[in-house]
Design a protein around this motif. Structure first.
Motif, PDB file in Angstrom:
ATOM      1  N   MET A 103       1.492  15.318   5.325  1.00  0.00           N
ATOM      2  CA  MET A 103       2.748  14.677   5.039  1.00  0.00           C
ATOM      3  C   MET A 103       2.973  14.505   3.545  1.00  0.00           C
ATOM      4  O   MET A 103       4.099  14.397   3.109  1.00  0.00           O
ATOM      5  N   VAL A 142       5.008   7.083   8.484  1.00  0.00           N
ATOM      6  CA  VAL A 142       3.728   7.416   9.099  1.00  0.00           C
ATOM      7  C   VAL A 142       3.562   6.502  10.308  1.00  0.00           C
ATOM      8  O   VAL A 142       3.377   5.298  10.165  1.00  0.00           O
ATOM      9  N   ASP A 193       1.558   5.444  13.797  1.00  0.00           N
ATOM     10  CA  ASP A 193       0.237   5.561  14.405  1.00  0.00           C
ATOM     11  C   ASP A 193      -0.007   4.337  15.275  1.00  0.00           C
ATOM     12  O   ASP A 193       0.463   3.242  14.970  1.00  0.00           O
ATOM     13  N   ALA A 227      -2.241   4.034   9.548  1.00  0.00           N
ATOM     14  CA  ALA A 227      -0.915   4.438   9.055  1.00  0.00           C
ATOM     15  C   ALA A 227      -0.662   3.859   7.671  1.00  0.00           C
ATOM     16  O   ALA A 227      -0.099   4.532   6.792  1.00  0.00           O
ATOM     17  N   THR A 275      -2.579   5.899   5.054  1.00  0.00           N
ATOM     18  CA  THR A 275      -1.921   7.175   4.786  1.00  0.00           C
ATOM     19  C   THR A 275      -0.659   6.968   3.955  1.00  0.00           C
ATOM     20  O   THR A 275      -0.413   7.698   2.984  1.00  0.00           O
ATOM     21  N   ALA A 276       0.151   5.965   4.307  1.00  0.00           N
ATOM     22  CA  ALA A 276       1.361   5.673   3.535  1.00  0.00           C
ATOM     23  C   ALA A 276       1.000   5.304   2.099  1.00  0.00           C
ATOM     24  O   ALA A 276       1.687   5.704   1.150  1.00  0.00           O
ATOM     25  N   ALA A 279       6.981   6.196   1.256  1.00  0.00           N
ATOM     26  CA  ALA A 279       6.407   6.192   2.602  1.00  0.00           C
ATOM     27  C   ALA A 279       6.332   4.776   3.141  1.00  0.00           C
ATOM     28  O   ALA A 279       6.157   3.827   2.384  1.00  0.00           O
TER      29      ALA A 279
END
Length: 164
Positions: free
Chosen positions: A1, A13, A15, A21, A24-25, A35
Motif C-alpha cells: 500500500m 488500512v 484489519d 493496521a 501499517t498506517a 493513511a
C-alpha cells in the motif's frame, strides 16, 4: 500500500487487528503518505460504519483492494462447520460487504471495478517470504493506466506457492 501512497493515494488500512493496521498506517505516514487505520471484521455487517469513517476521513474511493483471506490448514473431511463458516465469511462475504459499502454505483472509479488480489504468502518456491510491497507493486500495476485493458483478473501474489 505504500506504493499507492507514494503515488499520491490516501490509504485506509483495514484489519481485524487494529494494532496491526495502526502500525501499517504509521509506516505510510512516516514515509510522507496519508493513511488511516480502521479496525473491524470484513465479514461483519458493521463494515458500513468503517466505510463511512473512510469516506469522512479520506473522501471517495478510487481503488479498492480486497485482500482479507484465510485458508483451512486441515483436510475438508475433518473441518468443522464453524471453521467452514469463518472461511466462507472472510473469503466470500467479506469482499461482498466491503465492495458493496465502498463502491456504490455513484462512486467514480479509475476503472470498471475493484481490484481483488490474494495476499502474499510465506515459505514459497521463491525462497523468501512474501513482503507487503510485493502485494503493493501488484496493486500499483492493476490500478495503473498500464493495466487499463486488464479486467476481471485475480493476480495471485503468492510467489509461486499456488501454481495451476
Amino acid at each position: 500500500m505504500s506504493q499507492e501512497a507514494a503515488r499520491g493515494a490516501s490509504v485506509a488500512v483495514g484489519d481485524l487487528n487494529l494494532e496491526g493496521a495502526e502500525k501499517t498506517a504509521s509506516v505510510i505516514q512516516e514515509a510522507g503518505g496519508v493513511a488511516i487505520a480502521v479496525g473491524g471484521d470484513a465479514a461483519d455487517a458493521a463494515v458500513a460504519g468503517a466505510a463511512a469513517l473512510i469516506r469522512r476521513e479520506l473522501g471517495s474511493v478510487a481503488i479498492l483492494v480486497n485482500k482479507a483471506g484465510v485458508t483451512a490448514c486441515q483436510p475438508l473431511v475433518s473441518m468443522g462447520e464453524d471453521a467452514w463458516d469463518r472461511m466462507i465469511g472472510i473469503n466470500l462475504k467479506g469482499p461482498f460487504l466491503v465492495t458493496r459499502e465502498l463502491v456504490p454505483d455513484d462512486t467514480p472509479l479509475a476503472r470498471q471495478g475493484p481490484v481483488d488480489i490474494g495476499a502474499a504468502a510465506a515459505h514459497l518456491p521463491m525462497k523468501r517470504a512474501g513482503r507487503p510491497e510485493d502485494v503493493a507493486y501488484a496493486v500499483a500495476y492493476l490500478a495503473s493506466e498500464e493495466a487499463g485493458y486488464v479486467t476481471g483478473q485475480t493476480l495471485g501474489t503468492n510467489g509461486g506457492r499456488h501454481l495451476v
